[in-house]
Enzyme design. Structure first.
Site, PDB file in Angstrom:
ATOM      1  N   CYS A 178      70.012 -35.869 -19.030  1.00 66.81           N
ATOM      2  CA  CYS A 178      71.270 -36.611 -18.961  1.00 66.81           C
ATOM      3  C   CYS A 178      71.165 -37.921 -18.199  1.00 66.81           C
ATOM      4  O   CYS A 178      71.862 -38.876 -18.505  1.00 66.81           O
ATOM      5  CB  CYS A 178      72.349 -35.735 -18.319  1.00 66.81           C
ATOM      6  SG  CYS A 178      72.014 -35.253 -16.621  1.00 66.81           S
ATOM      7  N   CYS A 215      68.943 -28.614 -11.997  1.00 70.37           N
ATOM      8  CA  CYS A 215      70.372 -28.931 -11.946  1.00 70.37           C
ATOM      9  C   CYS A 215      71.192 -27.646 -11.931  1.00 70.37           C
ATOM     10  O   CYS A 215      72.137 -27.509 -11.142  1.00 70.37           O
ATOM     11  CB  CYS A 215      70.764 -29.797 -13.138  1.00 70.37           C
ATOM     12  SG  CYS A 215      72.490 -30.315 -13.141  1.00 70.37           S
TER      13      CYS A 215
END
Length: 354
Positions: A191, A94
């Site tokens: 997440c 990410c």
């Protein structure tokens, strides 16, 4: 601005120091309505929190829709790697593919002079340019997740929290600025994964939970499982097969092609040699300029760096020899290189074999 206390404090600090601040929050999925869980970053409420901080500090705030980019660059690879028996680290991807690539390009499009984040890591100027160093607080250090930061990116990035001695100091700053997130809990885990990791894989890859055999190192069937997605290298509990006499059994390998979980004694987990690929090198000299180097390496974010020998095989691949064997090493994990004495990070790569 993820909506947490760290990035909010960074924005407030820079605003107070007189910088022209623009806050940017990424929408990585549908406002987190379906996927986010309590304690995860970039959820729907986090976007609102970031916006409220920007309003209170009086600087513009933008929410950018990166949902497709995040799914293609991070989530899909995570699912494929996990189901292939690897142990992926999606937070690194990410940072590498979304935050420090696409978002950084957006910052340049906004004519920004630099991009500041709330990561706990330090950027220091050395004789040959910017260097990456571990955070002053070893408990908060995020260097493991940022090893793929390139020299070009490092020239544009700033990490204002890396020198702080503790997270408590960050929260004191948040309270001084009167930020609504001063007491907000830290984000944790992955997440985009909800309460049950396996449920997420079932949605992304139907059939991922196909049953199979649990076998020992000789191939003897000891039991059956409900899908390799329920297991990770080094796992001991939850196998449902007992031990080998007085010795517990651990998962030492996952074979998704045959749907087999291979188990063995603890000593079977010990690894001395690693093959590392996709290396990002942050040293001053070319990576292949020495046949081998003494470094410290970290192969888990929760473990301190350990002494090792780094032997380049090409510009982007290497063999890493651990001075002391490490248990539970798995393909898909990151191997991050550090100087033996000091805080500098020399980059790292991805473990392909162990």
């Amino acid at each position: 601005m993820s909506g947490g206390v760290d990035s909010s404090v960074v924005a407030a600090m820079l605003k107070e120091e007189g910088y022209d601040v623009i806050g940017v929050t990424l929408q990585l999925y549908d406002h987190g309505a379906a996927l986010a869980k309590k304690g995860a970053c970039c959820a729907g409420q986090d976007i609102h929190d970031a916006r409220r901080v920007a309003e209170a500090m009086n600087f513009p705030h933008y929410v950018l829709d990166y949902e497709n980019t995040f799914r293609e660059a991070v989530i899909e690879e995570f699912a494929d790697a996990y189901l292939a028996g690897a142990t992926p680290v999606p937070c690194i991807r990410c940072n590498e593919r979304v935050k420090f690539k696409d978002l950084l390009e957006t910052a340049r499009d906004l004519d920004a002079d630099c991009m500041a984040t709330g990561h706990y890591i330090q950027r220091k100027l050395g004789a040959h340019g910017p260097e990456l160093h571990s955070a002053a607080d070893p408990m908060r250090d995020q260097s493991y997740f940022l090893f793929s930061t390139t020299p070009e990116q490092l020239a544009f990035l700033r990490f204002p929290l890396g020198h702080l001695p503790s997270k408590a100091e960050t929260r004191k700053l948040a309270a001084r600025f009167g930020l609504i997130v001063a007491d907000k809990p830290d984000s944790q885990d992955i997440c985009f994964v909800p309460t049950e990791l396996c449920e997420r894989h079932r949605k992304l890859r139907p059939g991922a939970a196909d049953p199979g055999e649990i076998v020992d190192l000789a191939g003897k069937v000891l039991g059956h499982h409900k899908g390799v997605i329920h297991y990770t290298i080094g796992q001991r509990r939850g196998l449902g097969i007992g031990g080998l006499g007085d010795h517990p059994l651990y998962v030492v390998k996952l074979d998704p092609d045959t749907r087999r979980v291979i188990v063995g004694p603890k000593e079977a987990l010990a690894t001395r040699l690693l093959r590392v690929a996709e290396i990002n090198w942050l040293g001053d000299e070319p990576f292949e300029s020495h046949p081998e180097r003494e470094v410290s390496v970290r192969i888990r974010s929760t473990r301190a760096p350990r002494p090792a020998i780094l032997r380049p095989l090409s510009a982007t691949t290497a063999e890493v020899e651990l001075i002391e064997p490490e248990e539970g090493v798995s393909p898909g994990q990151a191997c991050v290189f550090y100087e033996t004495e000091g805080s500098r990070i020399f980059g790292g790569g991805w473990i392909v074999t162990a």
